[in-house]
Scaffold this motif. Structure first.
Motif, mmCIF file in Angstrom:
data_model
loop_
_atom_site.group_PDB
_atom_site.id
_atom_site.type_symbol
_atom_site.label_atom_id
_atom_site.label_comp_id
_atom_site.label_asym_id
_atom_site.label_seq_id
_atom_site.Cartn_x
_atom_site.Cartn_y
_atom_site.Cartn_z
ATOM 1 N N MET A 32 0.849 -1.192 0.000
ATOM 2 C CA MET A 32 0.000 0.000 0.000
ATOM 3 C C MET A 32 0.879 1.235 0.000
ATOM 4 O O MET A 32 1.995 1.208 0.523
ATOM 5 C CB MET A 32 -0.862 0.030 1.254
ATOM 6 C CG MET A 32 -1.859 -1.099 1.309
ATOM 7 S SD MET A 32 -2.797 -1.044 2.807
ATOM 8 C CE MET A 32 -3.634 -2.622 2.732
ATOM 9 N N ALA A 33 0.335 2.311 -0.565
ATOM 10 C CA ALA A 33 1.089 3.562 -0.559
ATOM 11 C C ALA A 33 0.359 4.637 0.233
ATOM 12 O O ALA A 33 0.912 5.251 1.131
ATOM 13 C CB ALA A 33 1.348 4.022 -1.986
ATOM 14 N N CYS A 34 -0.939 4.861 -0.129
ATOM 15 C CA CYS A 34 -1.647 5.945 0.563
ATOM 16 C C CYS A 34 -2.440 5.435 1.762
ATOM 17 O O CYS A 34 -2.584 6.138 2.753
ATOM 18 C CB CYS A 34 -2.580 6.668 -0.414
ATOM 19 S SG CYS A 34 -4.042 5.708 -0.842
ATOM 20 N N GLY A 62 -7.395 4.628 -0.055
ATOM 21 C CA GLY A 62 -8.215 4.462 -1.251
ATOM 22 C C GLY A 62 -7.934 5.441 -2.369
ATOM 23 O O GLY A 62 -8.706 5.521 -3.329
ATOM 24 N N ALA A 63 -6.842 6.178 -2.313
ATOM 25 C CA ALA A 63 -6.622 7.231 -3.298
ATOM 26 C C ALA A 63 -5.643 6.868 -4.419
ATOM 27 O O ALA A 63 -5.764 7.369 -5.535
ATOM 28 C CB ALA A 63 -6.118 8.486 -2.594
ATOM 29 N N LEU A 114 -4.742 3.696 -5.689
ATOM 30 C CA LEU A 114 -5.024 2.444 -6.397
ATOM 31 C C LEU A 114 -3.811 1.506 -6.439
ATOM 32 O O LEU A 114 -3.696 0.661 -7.306
ATOM 33 C CB LEU A 114 -5.529 2.723 -7.826
ATOM 34 C CG LEU A 114 -6.778 3.591 -7.921
ATOM 35 C CD1 LEU A 114 -7.253 3.683 -9.367
ATOM 36 C CD2 LEU A 114 -7.914 3.051 -7.044
ATOM 37 N N GLY A 115 -2.931 1.680 -5.484
ATOM 38 C CA GLY A 115 -1.728 0.842 -5.446
ATOM 39 C C GLY A 115 -1.977 -0.529 -4.831
ATOM 40 O O GLY A 115 -1.092 -1.375 -4.844
ATOM 41 N N CYS A 116 -3.150 -0.769 -4.303
ATOM 42 C CA CYS A 116 -3.373 -1.995 -3.533
ATOM 43 C C CYS A 116 -4.537 -2.803 -4.092
ATOM 44 O O CYS A 116 -5.187 -3.544 -3.358
ATOM 45 C CB CYS A 116 -3.677 -1.619 -2.097
ATOM 46 S SG CYS A 116 -5.192 -0.657 -1.983
ATOM 47 N N GLN A 166 -10.099 -1.966 -3.448
ATOM 48 C CA GLN A 166 -8.860 -1.517 -2.824
ATOM 49 C C GLN A 166 -8.682 -2.235 -1.485
ATOM 50 O O GLN A 166 -9.548 -2.140 -0.622
ATOM 51 C CB GLN A 166 -8.877 -0.006 -2.572
ATOM 52 C CG GLN A 166 -8.535 0.793 -3.801
ATOM 53 C CD GLN A 166 -9.796 1.330 -4.444
ATOM 54 O OE1 GLN A 166 -10.453 0.627 -5.193
ATOM 55 N NE2 GLN A 166 -10.145 2.559 -4.138
ATOM 56 N N CYS A 208 -6.859 -1.493 0.915
ATOM 57 C CA CYS A 208 -6.723 -0.607 2.082
ATOM 58 C C CYS A 208 -8.074 -0.112 2.577
ATOM 59 O O CYS A 208 -8.218 0.204 3.749
ATOM 60 C CB CYS A 208 -5.828 0.584 1.745
ATOM 61 S SG CYS A 208 -6.526 1.682 0.497
HETATM 62 FE FE1 FES Z 1 -3.659 3.696 -1.985
HETATM 63 FE FE2 FES Z 1 -4.971 1.461 -1.319
HETATM 64 S S1 FES Z 1 -2.983 2.061 -0.749
HETATM 65 S S2 FES Z 1 -5.559 2.957 -2.740
#
Ligand code: FES
Length: 263
Positions: free
Chosen positions: A219-221, A224-225, A227-229, A248, A250
């Motif tokens: 995860m990055a953010c 939910g912003a 979309l890395g997960c 997502q 997260c």
């Molecule tokens: Fe950024 Fe899930 S970690 S959308």
């Protein structure tokens, strides 16, 4: 929130190297949290290439502290292993969708390696811990305060004694337990590496068990912003905001019903 590290204790060694740590930090001022939720954490003062925070399941929250576990897997977690008492970290949370909790339902907790962390949280928060049983597969002997505390609350079978190559044996035990809990209308909750979760998902489908899985996605953010997960979902996934077979981890997770996701 910026919080102070209380200690950072290695508790699992592979080939002489400390790979597993319990990081204890002062307790954030949360109104509430639920087992299965996670925090995003970032040490203060890291160089710019380390700005990405990382997600960690909440393992324990007491009046004084918050404990998370982590495994050294790359550059970021290697730096986390260097944290010591007095260092500052930025923590935000609690985030994500927690495990369901049914007080009176016999519940089987299946932990693979460091995936035990949210299940320790579950055992800690459960109002009727005598309804819980844990099967725990891991590669190294573990001796750390959170493990002592779960043993006081629930029955737990731990399988490291059989050695790292005995995964097949562990999975046989897991399948037998999943079948048993399915037959008594129990609940199965699992967290661990993806191959382990895949195996549990298959057992749950075969034996028609009610089963939730907690994913360990990158995860990055965390909110939910970015979309890395993203995780692929089945048509059983009907949560708000999930579209085109994608959720997502997260936000809609990290805990999902086993029949809602494609691993
Ligand atoms: Fe950024 Fe899930 S970690 S959308």
């Amino acid at each position: 929130t910026t919080l102070t590290v209380l200690d950072n204790v290695p508790f699992g060694t592979v080939s002489g190297e400390n790979l597993f740590f319990a990081l204890r930090i002062e307790r954030p001022e949360w109104a509430d949290w639920q087992p299965g939720q996670f925090v995003m954490l970032r040490p203060v003062g890291w160089a710019l290439d380390m700005i990405w925070a990382r997600p960690f399941s909440i393992c324990r929250v007491s009046k004084r502290d918050l404990v998370i576990f982590f495994q050294v897997v790359g550059r970021g977690t290697k730096r986390l292993a260097e944290l010591k008492a007095g260092d500052k970290v930025v923590v935000w949370g609690p985030l994500g969708t927690p495990f369901v909790m049914e007080e009176k339902t016999p519940t089987l907790l299946l932990a693979g390696g460091i995936g035990i962390a949210p299940l320790i949280a579950y055992a800690q928060k459960h109002p009727q811990p005598w309804n819980l049983h844990m099967e725990f597969g891991h590669r190294m002997p573990l001796n750390c305060y959170p493990f002592e505390s779960i043993n006081e609350r629930i029955t737990a079978a731990s399988h490291y004694e059989r050695g790292p190559d005995d995964l097949a044996h562990f999975l046989d035990l897991v399948e037998t337990s999943v079948k048993e809990y399915a037959e008594s209308d129990g609940l199965v909750l699992a967290c661990g590496p993806t191959p382990f979760l895949k195996a549990v998902q298959t057992f749950a489908a075969t034996h028609n068990a009610r089963c939730q899985l907690s994913l360990e996605n990158r995860m990055a953010c965390g909110v939910g912003a970015c979309l890395g997960c993203v995780t692929r979902t089945t048509d059983k996934m009907t949560a708000k905001g999930v579209a085109a077979g994608r959720a997502q981890a997260c936000e809609h997770g990290p805990v999902f019903w086993a029949d809602q996701i494609i691993l």
